[in-house]
Design a protein around this motif. Structure first.
Motif, short mmCIF file in Angstrom:
data_model
loop_
_atom_site.label_atom_id
_atom_site.label_comp_id
_atom_site.label_asym_id
_atom_site.label_seq_id
_atom_site.Cartn_x
_atom_site.Cartn_y
_atom_site.Cartn_z
N SER A 8 9.02 -5.06 3.38
CA SER A 8 7.68 -4.54 3.67
C SER A 8 6.63 -4.97 2.66
O SER A 8 5.45 -4.67 2.82
N LEU A 9 7.04 -5.69 1.62
CA LEU A 9 6.08 -6.14 0.60
C LEU A 9 5.14 -7.17 1.21
O LEU A 9 5.59 -8.20 1.74
N PRO A 10 3.84 -6.92 1.13
CA PRO A 10 2.87 -7.84 1.76
C PRO A 10 3.02 -9.30 1.31
O PRO A 10 2.87 -10.21 2.12
N ALA A 11 3.34 -9.52 0.04
CA ALA A 11 3.47 -10.89 -0.46
C ALA A 11 4.63 -11.64 0.19
O ALA A 11 4.66 -12.87 0.17
N MET A 12 5.57 -10.91 0.78
CA MET A 12 6.75 -11.53 1.38
C MET A 12 6.57 -11.76 2.88
O MET A 12 7.44 -12.36 3.52
N LEU A 13 5.48 -11.28 3.44
CA LEU A 13 5.25 -11.40 4.88
C LEU A 13 4.31 -12.56 5.18
O LEU A 13 3.35 -12.79 4.46
N ALA A 14 4.61 -13.28 6.22
CA ALA A 14 3.75 -14.37 6.69
C ALA A 14 3.36 -14.04 8.12
O ALA A 14 4.24 -13.83 8.97
N GLY A 17 5.09 -11.16 9.75
CA GLY A 17 6.52 -11.21 10.03
C GLY A 17 7.35 -11.54 8.80
O GLY A 17 6.82 -11.96 7.76
N ASP A 18 8.64 -11.37 8.94
CA ASP A 18 9.54 -11.60 7.81
C ASP A 18 10.45 -12.83 7.99
O ASP A 18 11.39 -13.02 7.24
N ARG A 19 10.12 -13.66 8.95
CA ARG A 19 10.97 -14.83 9.24
C ARG A 19 11.10 -15.76 8.02
O ARG A 19 12.20 -16.19 7.68
N GLU A 20 9.99 -16.07 7.37
CA GLU A 20 10.03 -16.96 6.20
C GLU A 20 10.83 -16.32 5.06
O GLU A 20 11.60 -16.99 4.38
N PHE A 21 10.70 -15.02 4.88
CA PHE A 21 11.47 -14.29 3.87
C PHE A 21 12.96 -14.41 4.16
O PHE A 21 13.76 -14.72 3.28
N ARG A 22 13.35 -14.13 5.40
CA ARG A 22 14.77 -14.20 5.77
C ARG A 22 15.32 -15.61 5.58
O ARG A 22 16.43 -15.79 5.08
N GLN A 23 14.53 -16.63 5.91
CA GLN A 23 14.96 -18.02 5.71
C GLN A 23 15.17 -18.30 4.23
O GLN A 23 16.14 -18.95 3.84
N LEU A 24 14.28 -17.79 3.39
CA LEU A 24 14.43 -17.97 1.94
C LEU A 24 15.73 -17.33 1.45
O LEU A 24 16.48 -17.95 0.69
N ILE A 25 16.01 -16.12 1.88
CA ILE A 25 17.25 -15.45 1.46
C ILE A 25 18.47 -16.25 1.91
O ILE A 25 19.40 -16.48 1.13
N TYR A 26 18.49 -16.72 3.15
CA TYR A 26 19.62 -17.52 3.64
C TYR A 26 19.79 -18.77 2.76
O TYR A 26 20.91 -19.12 2.37
N ARG A 27 18.68 -19.42 2.46
CA ARG A 27 18.76 -20.65 1.65
C ARG A 27 19.20 -20.35 0.22
O ARG A 27 19.90 -21.15 -0.39
#
Length: 170
Positions: A8-14, A17-27
């Motif tokens: 829910s952190l605004p800096a982590m949302l694009a 949405g959280d798709r970019e965040f989830r991709q970063l965690i996977y990577r």
């Protein structure tokens, strides 16, 4: 149906949405796995396990004329004293490190690399250097410093997140 956000952190949302965040965690997870495998490959060249290689490199860089204490080594590597003690015992059995009584604390031990331990590491440095050069190829000094700052912060937040997750499981 829209799924709940995983952060829910605004800096982590694009775009909300959280798709970019989830991709970063996977990577990051994939990267962690690859780094472990790289460490194993280097350790194999030294003829030790990956944790033993890590201990040997830390000893090499941190030992002074008399050695380094188990506690200082554990603190530097952010692992427990018993873990260090176990790996150092194995390295001593292989005659890759030498243990001596700590002159400032007779209950403690100081460890130093043996000549053979240092020889094995030093002969592996060209390989280590090439691996590290490949790992960070194309990374600018500014990016490297930013990554180092991020990693220091992330080490603390991953520890806090783990404590939280462990407490929730109780």
């Amino acid at each position: 149906m829209s799924l709940p956000l995983s952060v829910s952190l605004p800096a982590m949302l694009a775009d909300g949405g959280d798709r970019e965040f989830r991709q970063l965690i996977y990577r990051m997870i994939i990267t962690q796995s690859r780094l472990v495998d790289i460490r194993k490959a280097i350790a194999a060249r030294v003829g030790v396990s990956a944790p033993q290689y890590t201990m040997m490199m830390a000893i090499l860089h941190l030992q002074n004329a008399s050695g380094i204490s188990i506690g200082d080594l554990a603190e530097h590597l952010e692992v427990t004293g018993p873990h260090v003690t176990g790996e150092v015992r194995k390295l001593a059995e292989m005659e890759l490190v030498r243990k001596t009584v700590n002159p400032h604390d007779a209950r403690g031990v100081l460890v130093r690399l043996s000549r053979e331990g240092k020889r094995r590491l030093v002969r592996t440095f060209p390989f280590i250097q090439r691996v590290n050069d490949i790992l960070f190829e194309g990374v600018t000094a500014e990016e490297f410093r930013a990554l180092a700052r991020f990693n220091r912060k992330f080490m603390a937040t991953t520890a806090a997140a783990l404590r939280f997750a462990d407490q929730q499981g109780e």
